[in-house]
Design a protein around this motif. Structure first.
Motif, PDB file in Angstrom:
ATOM      1  N   GLY A 410       0.821  -1.215   0.000  1.00  0.00           N
ATOM      2  CA  GLY A 410       0.000   0.000   0.000  1.00  0.00           C
ATOM      3  C   GLY A 410       0.848   1.256   0.000  1.00  0.00           C
ATOM      4  O   GLY A 410       0.524   2.241  -0.679  1.00  0.00           O
ATOM      5  N   ALA A 411       1.944   1.227   0.763  1.00  0.00           N
ATOM      6  CA  ALA A 411       2.823   2.396   0.825  1.00  0.00           C
ATOM      7  C   ALA A 411       3.447   2.679  -0.536  1.00  0.00           C
ATOM      8  O   ALA A 411       3.504   3.834  -0.982  1.00  0.00           O
ATOM      9  CB  ALA A 411       3.913   2.162   1.872  1.00  0.00           C
ATOM     10  N   ILE A 412       3.924   1.644  -1.202  1.00  0.00           N
ATOM     11  CA  ILE A 412       4.523   1.803  -2.537  1.00  0.00           C
ATOM     12  C   ILE A 412       3.476   2.306  -3.527  1.00  0.00           C
ATOM     13  O   ILE A 412       3.732   3.216  -4.330  1.00  0.00           O
ATOM     14  CB  ILE A 412       5.113   0.463  -3.027  1.00  0.00           C
ATOM     15  CG1 ILE A 412       6.299   0.041  -2.161  1.00  0.00           C
ATOM     16  CG2 ILE A 412       5.508   0.543  -4.496  1.00  0.00           C
ATOM     17  CD1 ILE A 412       7.512   0.902  -2.300  1.00  0.00           C
ATOM     18  N   ASP A 413       2.302   1.718  -3.473  1.00  0.00           N
ATOM     19  CA  ASP A 413       1.228   2.107  -4.397  1.00  0.00           C
ATOM     20  C   ASP A 413       0.888   3.595  -4.271  1.00  0.00           C
ATOM     21  O   ASP A 413       0.672   4.292  -5.271  1.00  0.00           O
ATOM     22  CB  ASP A 413      -0.025   1.281  -4.090  1.00  0.00           C
ATOM     23  CG  ASP A 413      -0.468   0.463  -5.276  1.00  0.00           C
ATOM     24  OD1 ASP A 413       0.200   0.523  -6.315  1.00  0.00           O
ATOM     25  OD2 ASP A 413      -1.493  -0.238  -5.159  1.00  0.00           O
ATOM     26  N   GLY A 414       0.840   4.091  -3.023  1.00  0.00           N
ATOM     27  CA  GLY A 414       0.430   5.471  -2.802  1.00  0.00           C
ATOM     28  C   GLY A 414       1.519   6.502  -3.022  1.00  0.00           C
ATOM     29  O   GLY A 414       1.232   7.679  -3.234  1.00  0.00           O
ATOM     30  N   ALA A 415       2.771   6.065  -2.969  1.00  0.00           N
ATOM     31  CA  ALA A 415       3.877   7.028  -3.018  1.00  0.00           C
ATOM     32  C   ALA A 415       4.543   7.132  -4.382  1.00  0.00           C
ATOM     33  O   ALA A 415       5.158   8.148  -4.694  1.00  0.00           O
ATOM     34  CB  ALA A 415       4.928   6.663  -1.968  1.00  0.00           C
ATOM     35  N   LEU A 488       8.446   5.687   7.232  1.00  0.00           N
ATOM     36  CA  LEU A 488       7.998   4.321   6.953  1.00  0.00           C
ATOM     37  C   LEU A 488       7.647   3.584   8.241  1.00  0.00           C
ATOM     38  O   LEU A 488       6.704   2.782   8.273  1.00  0.00           O
ATOM     39  CB  LEU A 488       9.075   3.557   6.182  1.00  0.00           C
ATOM     40  CG  LEU A 488       8.659   2.161   5.726  1.00  0.00           C
ATOM     41  CD1 LEU A 488       7.501   2.216   4.749  1.00  0.00           C
ATOM     42  CD2 LEU A 488       9.837   1.398   5.087  1.00  0.00           C
ATOM     43  N   LYS A 489       8.388   3.865   9.319  1.00  0.00           N
ATOM     44  CA  LYS A 489       8.080   3.197  10.591  1.00  0.00           C
ATOM     45  C   LYS A 489       6.670   3.505  11.044  1.00  0.00           C
ATOM     46  O   LYS A 489       5.968   2.662  11.589  1.00  0.00           O
ATOM     47  CB  LYS A 489       9.092   3.624  11.666  1.00  0.00           C
ATOM     48  CG  LYS A 489      10.485   3.048  11.458  1.00  0.00           C
ATOM     49  CD  LYS A 489      11.449   3.514  12.560  1.00  0.00           C
ATOM     50  CE  LYS A 489      12.832   2.960  12.347  1.00  0.00           C
ATOM     51  NZ  LYS A 489      13.800   3.438  13.372  1.00  0.00           N
ATOM     52  N   LYS A 490       6.241   4.755  10.826  1.00  0.00           N
ATOM     53  CA  LYS A 490       4.870   5.140  11.198  1.00  0.00           C
ATOM     54  C   LYS A 490       3.837   4.380  10.372  1.00  0.00           C
ATOM     55  O   LYS A 490       2.800   3.951  10.889  1.00  0.00           O
ATOM     56  CB  LYS A 490       4.682   6.632  11.015  1.00  0.00           C
ATOM     57  CG  LYS A 490       5.432   7.482  12.042  1.00  0.00           C
ATOM     58  CD  LYS A 490       5.222   8.955  11.777  1.00  0.00           C
ATOM     59  CE  LYS A 490       6.016   9.820  12.779  1.00  0.00           C
ATOM     60  NZ  LYS A 490       5.838  11.263  12.509  1.00  0.00           N
ATOM     61  N   ILE A 491       4.150   4.172   9.090  1.00  0.00           N
ATOM     62  CA  ILE A 491       3.220   3.426   8.217  1.00  0.00           C
ATOM     63  C   ILE A 491       3.119   1.981   8.681  1.00  0.00           C
ATOM     64  O   ILE A 491       2.042   1.392   8.755  1.00  0.00           O
ATOM     65  CB  ILE A 491       3.711   3.482   6.750  1.00  0.00           C
ATOM     66  CG1 ILE A 491       3.609   4.909   6.224  1.00  0.00           C
ATOM     67  CG2 ILE A 491       2.901   2.524   5.880  1.00  0.00           C
ATOM     68  CD1 ILE A 491       4.199   5.092   4.839  1.00  0.00           C
ATOM     69  N   ILE A 492       4.270   1.388   9.033  1.00  0.00           N
ATOM     70  CA  ILE A 492       4.292  -0.025   9.456  1.00  0.00           C
ATOM     71  C   ILE A 492       3.558  -0.225  10.777  1.00  0.00           C
ATOM     72  O   ILE A 492       2.816  -1.195  10.973  1.00  0.00           O
ATOM     73  CB  ILE A 492       5.745  -0.519   9.584  1.00  0.00           C
ATOM     74  CG1 ILE A 492       6.400  -0.565   8.203  1.00  0.00           C
ATOM     75  CG2 ILE A 492       5.793  -1.904  10.230  1.00  0.00           C
ATOM     76  CD1 ILE A 492       7.887  -0.888   8.255  1.00  0.00           C
TER      77      ILE A 492
END
Length: 494
Positions: A410-415, A488-492
């Motif tokens: 999801g992070a890769i998709d959005g960024a 990224l830590k916050k996303i995880i």
């Protein structure tokens, strides 16, 4: 060791007590030799080799492989685990026939009992026949053949027995007249004088631990390393041998699916494990078949640590650790159990299980597995290229592998905009490798992920840096490494 290497090794070894070469297929000559090996210490017949040890090959080898398998399975009495395999040497094909030393000696071929004397196959003398019968009587006292008191037919898993029967008949390893469960078990010595044997319980009981507690298998995941004392998953398996094979594989699939590979031609993701599942299956199968079930304190365990996987079983290995890495023949510790595993197809080629483990790990780019043997145990260790679970010092926020993968996708998709779906998936695989292995450099992640060339990896690294998911820490390229950012830590952890 692939087929060609194996055959070259046998050619270099030369004919002897346990190895014979034949240029052409003569079923009667091969039958005599295999019968002699069964009555001695086991052996191999390599067909398609000239008198001067040159590979000449066999025409129509696939037909001969099947025909020879059917012939030997019916012509030798009693039935024995004879393995016929097709091997490739350059552009030529040869046939390799292997047997262990038989557990039901004496074996008969064409009405005669054959024996191995040096490099020759001969008819057994009266004294040799007497010795074979005496050895068989001692075998009958083996723990496997001892009676398990209080066991009824309803205590057994009829479905597993029937599955074994069906496969054996389909593979021409069993006559259809033995298709009834009791007839089948009696034929293979698992039901004697109205009683089931210990081997029958290990193989087919619904709950063998009820009668043989040491048959249990422990599986555990020690997430934070071998010095910790907290197991995130720890259980005892109470099933029979075939049920436990499935249960251990399920355990591996639950905890070891750490990365996913993608192909430019395939949209579907394919799960990849930190150790090839084929190698793990072979290791578990060897432990289940060869472990010492006779001692009440005996045990078997499969433990996943953050940096390695260990498969342990009680019992003395007939071979030293170094010999396990080579092509070998050995007498199974539990011949009745080994024979059933053979009938079910879990043992495909005698003596090649350990070699298959080595080859699978080498192909996957892993360090060589290590066997440690003692007078009372065998341990197989698989070193890992990646850290599992909490060994990453909490970087993944305690997320499971599946949850972490979903968050990174999801992070890769959005960024990242303007990238193909396949590229985004590869970036996700790389990012997960960095999450699990912080502080490494580009060549290290190239080796871990197998995603492409060094230049491709550098491009992917730059993309992850640009969106603020990773950063380089250190004073120089040789001493520093990549770490995930607070972003990224916050996303995880969310």
């Amino acid at each position: 060791m692939n087929s060609e290497q194996l055959i070259k090794s046998l050619l270099k070894q030369g004919e002897g007590e346990q190895l014979e070469f034949k240029q052409v297929i003569r079923k009667d000559a091969i039958g005599k030799s295999i019968c002699a090996f069964l009555n001695h210490e086991g052996g191999q017949v390599l067909v398609g080799v000239s008198d001067d040890n040159k590979v000449v090959g066999i025409n129509d080898a696939e037909r001969w492989e099947k025909e020879l398998t059917e012939y030997l399975n019916t012509a030798i009495i009693p039935e024995a685990p004879v393995m016929v395999s097709l091997e490739q040497v350059g552009s030529k094909q040869v046939i390799l026939v292997k047997v262990w030393a038989g557990s039901k000696q004496p074996y008969i071929f064409d009405g005669s009992i054959y024996f191995r004397r040096g490099q020759s196959t001969v008819k057994a003398t009266s004294q040799e026949i007497s010795d074979l019968i005496h050895n068989r009587q001692k075998t009958e006292l083996h723990w496997e053949r001892q009676i398990a008191l209080g066991v009824e037919l309803e205590d057994l898993d009829i479905h597993e027995i029937q599955t074994t029967i069906t496969r054996s008949i389909n593979e021409s390893k069993l006559d259809e007249s033995k298709g009834n469960p009791i007839d089948f078990l009696t034929h293979f010595g698992l039901f004697q004088n109205g009683h089931f044997t210990n081997a029958a319980l290990v193989l087919f009981a619904k709950n063998p631990a009820r009668f043989i507690p040491q048959a249990r298998v422990r599986v555990a995941f020690l997430e934070k390393g071998k010095t910790a004392n907290e197991f995130v998953d720890d259980k005892l398996l109470d099933g029979n041998l075939f049920k436990n094979i499935t249960a251990v594989q399920d355990f591996f699939e639950k905890h070891l699916r750490t990365s996913r590979k993608f192909s430019e031609k395939e949209w579907e993701r394919q799960d990849e494990y930190v150790v090839p599942m084929s190698a793990l299956r072979e290791g578990v199968m060897n432990a289940l078949v060869h472990r010492d079930y006779s001692v009440p304190s005996a045990s078997m365990s499969v433990i996943i640590y953050s940096d390695k996987i260990e498969i342990f079983n009680s019992g003395k290995s007939p071979l030293k650790a170094a010999e396990l890495k080579k092509s070998h023949l050995s007498l199974p510790v539990n011949p009745d159990i080994a024979h059933m595993a053979f009938l079910r197809g879990y043992i495909e080629k005698i003596g090649r299980g350990t070699i298959k483990i080595m080859d699978a790990c080498k192909t996957a780019g892993l360090k060589a597995p290590k066997w440690t043997t003692s007078e009372s145990s065998v341990k197989l260790s698989f070193p890992l290229n990646v850290k599992l679970g909490g060994a990453t010092d909490g970087a993944n926020g305690g997320a499971s592998n599946d949850t972490l993968t979903t968050k990174l996708d999801g992070a890769i998709d959005g960024a990242i905009d303007g990238a193909t779906k396949a590229t985004k998936r590869k970036l996700s695989v790389l990012l997960k490798a960095i999450v699990s292995n912080e502080g490494k450099r580009t060549p290290d992640y190239k080796g871990i992920t197998k995603l492409g060339s060094g230049r491709t990896m550098e491009r992917y690294i730059e993309q992850l840096k640009e969106v603020g998911f990773i950063e380089f820490k250190g004073t120089a390229a040789q001493t520093g490494g990549y770490f995930i950012t607070d972003k990224l830590k916050k996303i995880i952890s969310s």
